[in-house]
Design an enzyme around this catalytic site. Sequence first.
Site, PDB file in Angstrom:
ATOM      1  N   ARG A 174       0.839  -1.211   0.000  1.00 59.70           N
ATOM      2  CA  ARG A 174       0.000   0.000   0.000  1.00 59.70           C
ATOM      3  C   ARG A 174       0.874   1.261   0.000  1.00 59.70           C
ATOM      4  O   ARG A 174       0.585   2.251   0.689  1.00 59.70           O
ATOM      5  CB  ARG A 174      -0.923   0.021   1.228  1.00 59.70           C
ATOM      6  CG  ARG A 174      -1.929  -1.105   1.260  1.00 59.70           C
ATOM      7  CD  ARG A 174      -2.976  -0.963   0.149  1.00 59.70           C
ATOM      8  NE  ARG A 174      -4.066  -1.878   0.347  1.00 59.70           N
ATOM      9  CZ  ARG A 174      -4.022  -3.175   0.008  1.00 59.70           C
ATOM     10  NH1 ARG A 174      -2.956  -3.700  -0.582  1.00 59.70           N
ATOM     11  NH2 ARG A 174      -5.067  -3.959   0.223  1.00 59.70           N
ATOM     12  N   SER A 206     -10.071  -0.357   3.890  1.00 64.70           N
ATOM     13  CA  SER A 206      -9.307  -0.614   5.120  1.00 64.70           C
ATOM     14  C   SER A 206      -8.747   0.709   5.622  1.00 64.70           C
ATOM     15  O   SER A 206      -8.144   1.449   4.851  1.00 64.70           O
ATOM     16  CB  SER A 206      -8.132  -1.542   4.835  1.00 64.70           C
ATOM     17  OG  SER A 206      -8.577  -2.780   4.342  1.00 64.70           O
ATOM     18  N   GLU A 242      -4.114   4.001   6.466  1.00 60.39           N
ATOM     19  CA  GLU A 242      -3.938   3.900   5.012  1.00 60.39           C
ATOM     20  C   GLU A 242      -4.305   5.208   4.303  1.00 60.39           C
ATOM     21  O   GLU A 242      -3.582   5.650   3.427  1.00 60.39           O
ATOM     22  CB  GLU A 242      -4.844   2.780   4.465  1.00 60.39           C
ATOM     23  CG  GLU A 242      -4.110   1.586   3.944  1.00 60.39           C
ATOM     24  CD  GLU A 242      -4.992   0.749   3.010  1.00 60.39           C
ATOM     25  OE1 GLU A 242      -5.628   1.310   2.104  1.00 60.39           O
ATOM     26  OE2 GLU A 242      -5.037  -0.470   3.213  1.00 60.39           O
TER      27      GLU A 242
HETATM   28  N1  EPU Z   1     -10.738 -10.322  11.055  1.00 62.95           N
HETATM   29  C1  EPU Z   1     -11.350 -10.413  12.282  1.00 62.95           C
HETATM   30  N2  EPU Z   1     -12.217  -9.428  12.640  1.00 62.95           N
HETATM   31  C2  EPU Z   1     -12.514  -8.374  11.829  1.00 62.95           C
HETATM   32  C3  EPU Z   1     -11.888  -8.302  10.574  1.00 62.95           C
HETATM   33  C4  EPU Z   1     -10.996  -9.289  10.190  1.00 62.95           C
HETATM   34  O1  EPU Z   1     -11.115 -11.340  13.041  1.00 62.95           O
HETATM   35  O2  EPU Z   1     -13.319  -7.523  12.218  1.00 62.95           O
HETATM   36  C5  EPU Z   1      -9.847 -11.402  10.599  1.00 62.95           C
HETATM   37  C6  EPU Z   1     -10.547 -12.237   9.538  1.00 62.95           C
HETATM   38  O3  EPU Z   1     -11.290 -13.260  10.099  1.00 62.95           O
HETATM   39  C7  EPU Z   1      -9.413 -12.766   8.709  1.00 62.95           C
HETATM   40  C8  EPU Z   1      -8.329 -11.708   8.869  1.00 62.95           C
HETATM   41  O4  EPU Z   1      -8.708 -10.867   9.948  1.00 62.95           O
HETATM   42  O5  EPU Z   1      -8.932 -13.971   9.247  1.00 62.95           O
HETATM   43  C9  EPU Z   1      -8.101 -10.928   7.601  1.00 62.95           C
HETATM   44  O6  EPU Z   1      -9.303 -10.320   7.153  1.00 62.95           O
HETATM   45  P1  EPU Z   1      -9.639 -10.135   5.588  1.00 62.95           P
HETATM   46  O7  EPU Z   1      -9.469 -11.400   4.855  1.00 62.95           O
HETATM   47  O8  EPU Z   1     -10.953  -9.434   5.512  1.00 62.95           O
HETATM   48  O9  EPU Z   1      -8.485  -9.199   5.015  1.00 62.95           O
HETATM   49  P2  EPU Z   1      -7.746  -7.918   5.625  1.00 62.95           P
HETATM   50  O10 EPU Z   1      -6.343  -8.297   5.939  1.00 62.95           O
HETATM   51  O11 EPU Z   1      -8.556  -7.345   6.738  1.00 62.95           O
HETATM   52  C10 EPU Z   1      -6.805  -7.077   3.348  1.00 62.95           C
HETATM   53  C11 EPU Z   1      -6.731  -5.758   2.626  1.00 62.95           C
HETATM   54  C12 EPU Z   1      -8.030  -5.481   1.893  1.00 62.95           C
HETATM   55  C13 EPU Z   1      -8.281  -6.606   0.914  1.00 62.95           C
HETATM   56  C14 EPU Z   1      -8.326  -7.934   1.675  1.00 62.95           C
HETATM   57  C15 EPU Z   1      -8.424  -9.115   0.748  1.00 62.95           C
HETATM   58  C16 EPU Z   1      -5.184  -4.359   3.873  1.00 62.95           C
HETATM   59  C17 EPU Z   1      -5.026  -3.191   4.801  1.00 62.95           C
HETATM   60  N3  EPU Z   1      -6.439  -4.697   3.572  1.00 62.95           N
HETATM   61  O12 EPU Z   1      -7.782  -6.924   4.374  1.00 62.95           O
HETATM   62  O13 EPU Z   1      -7.864  -4.277   1.157  1.00 62.95           O
HETATM   63  O14 EPU Z   1      -9.490  -6.407   0.213  1.00 62.95           O
HETATM   64  O15 EPU Z   1      -7.110  -8.105   2.450  1.00 62.95           O
HETATM   65  O16 EPU Z   1      -7.225  -9.304   0.064  1.00 62.95           O
HETATM   66  O17 EPU Z   1      -4.197  -4.931   3.440  1.00 62.95           O
HETATM   67  C18 EPU Z   1      -8.098  -1.921   1.328  1.00 62.95           C
HETATM   68  O18 EPU Z   1      -6.870  -1.849   1.308  1.00 62.95           O
HETATM   69  O19 EPU Z   1      -8.826  -0.887   1.371  1.00 62.95           O
HETATM   70  C19 EPU Z   1      -8.733  -3.233   1.326  1.00 62.95           C
HETATM   71  C20 EPU Z   1     -10.051  -3.380   1.477  1.00 62.95           C
END
Ligand code: EPU
Length: 355
Positions: free
Chosen positions: A164, A255, A351
């Site tokens: 990012r 995010s 971000e």
């Molecule tokens: N989780 C929780 N509670 C929550 C949210 C998440 O326990 O309230 C856990 C989920 O269960 C999961 C883990 O955290 O095991 C990761 O969650 P998720 O798969 O939703 O992905 P993320 O790491 O939260 C990242 C990117 C997103 C992207 C997704 C899918 C960043 C900052 N965010 O989110 O990007 O869509 O992976 O690849 O890297 C963005 O940058 O705006 C964005 C939406």
Amino acid sequence: MLVEKNVPLQAFNTFHIVAKAHTLARIATEADVLALLEHPEWGVCPKLVLGGGSNIVLTGDVKPLVLKVEVMGRRLLHETAKAYVVEAGAGESWHDFVTWTLQQGYPGLENMALIPGTVGASPVQNVGAYGVELQDRFESLDAVDLQTGKVFTLNAAQCAFGYRDSIFKHGPGTGLTDADLAGHRALGLKDRALILRVRFSLPKPWKAVLGYADIEKKMAEHGCTQPSAQQIFDWVCEIRRAKLPDPQVIGNAGSFFKNPTVTAEQCADIIARDPKVVHYRLADGSVKLAAGWLIDSCGWRGKTVGQAGVYEKQALVLVNRGGATGGEVMTLAKAIQTSVYERFGIVLEPEPVVV
Ligand code: EPU
């Protein structure tokens, strides 16, 4: 070129925060930027480049001249044995562009479907989702130097992409890390470049990028081991719609924090206290932690400060429940940072750009 005064920005930022631009210029062509830079007043005044407004928190009216990028157009530039090279104007909607590439038979961007924002903003953030980042498909871009009026082209190495992150998020000068100095980020193009066009290299033969937990789940559900690009696109849209708020309905900037990286020792320490912490080991031995989980486990999911809130289905996303100010969003963000730091000793890095 159209220059307007006192322009409401609510429709131009996906958080839907109410604020005004003192002056806003719509940039549809390269010639528009060059004409603007020759203007005695606007040429020299501070500027803010605005794409789709999907990664910005407005904390008040914007005094710098807002350059609203509306450079359109998308085309196949050439096709080689190894790739389709496609180009899009910076003002094109990212998701519409992804949809168009698939319709034309140029797959490769499907994992990044439904990311809000414009094509021009995509390299600034090095957007990414479900195992693919923009830098994996990036060829080059054209931009205008807002100080000199020169149009220049950058390849991927020159954009100094990181998680990012890119050269466009760093100013020249102090506070540079070793990684910044090793890449091109030290050159710092923050507030200095206006991206006009971006070119993508979509590799042939196409190969599905699988392996991300949510995609694997869809494959199991559908009993499908070799999904098509269109199928992955449809699944990514379904996953995102189920988990992330639609900015048209509930204001948000995706995010709000980056997923932090810690050493293996720090992670072991956190696991000892919180065995359930969601983490991913990286190739260099460090560990990425799910910021959403950290925030969630501090009890923030569904909480609010004024009209700013933490989204119920994804704690990493802050939302505008209606009429939130940028100040309320930042107060909430700071409270989250403090509680995650007090519990885990980790500083969450936002971000979006705060204006
Ligand atoms: N989780 C929780 N509670 C929550 C949210 C998440 O326990 O309230 C856990 C989920 O269960 C999961 C883990 O955290 O095991 C990761 O969650 P998720 O798969 O939703 O992905 P993320 O790491 O939260 C990242 C990117 C997103 C992207 C997704 C899918 C960043 C900052 N965010 O989110 O990007 O869509 O992976 O690849 O890297 C963005 O940058 O705006 C964005 C939406």
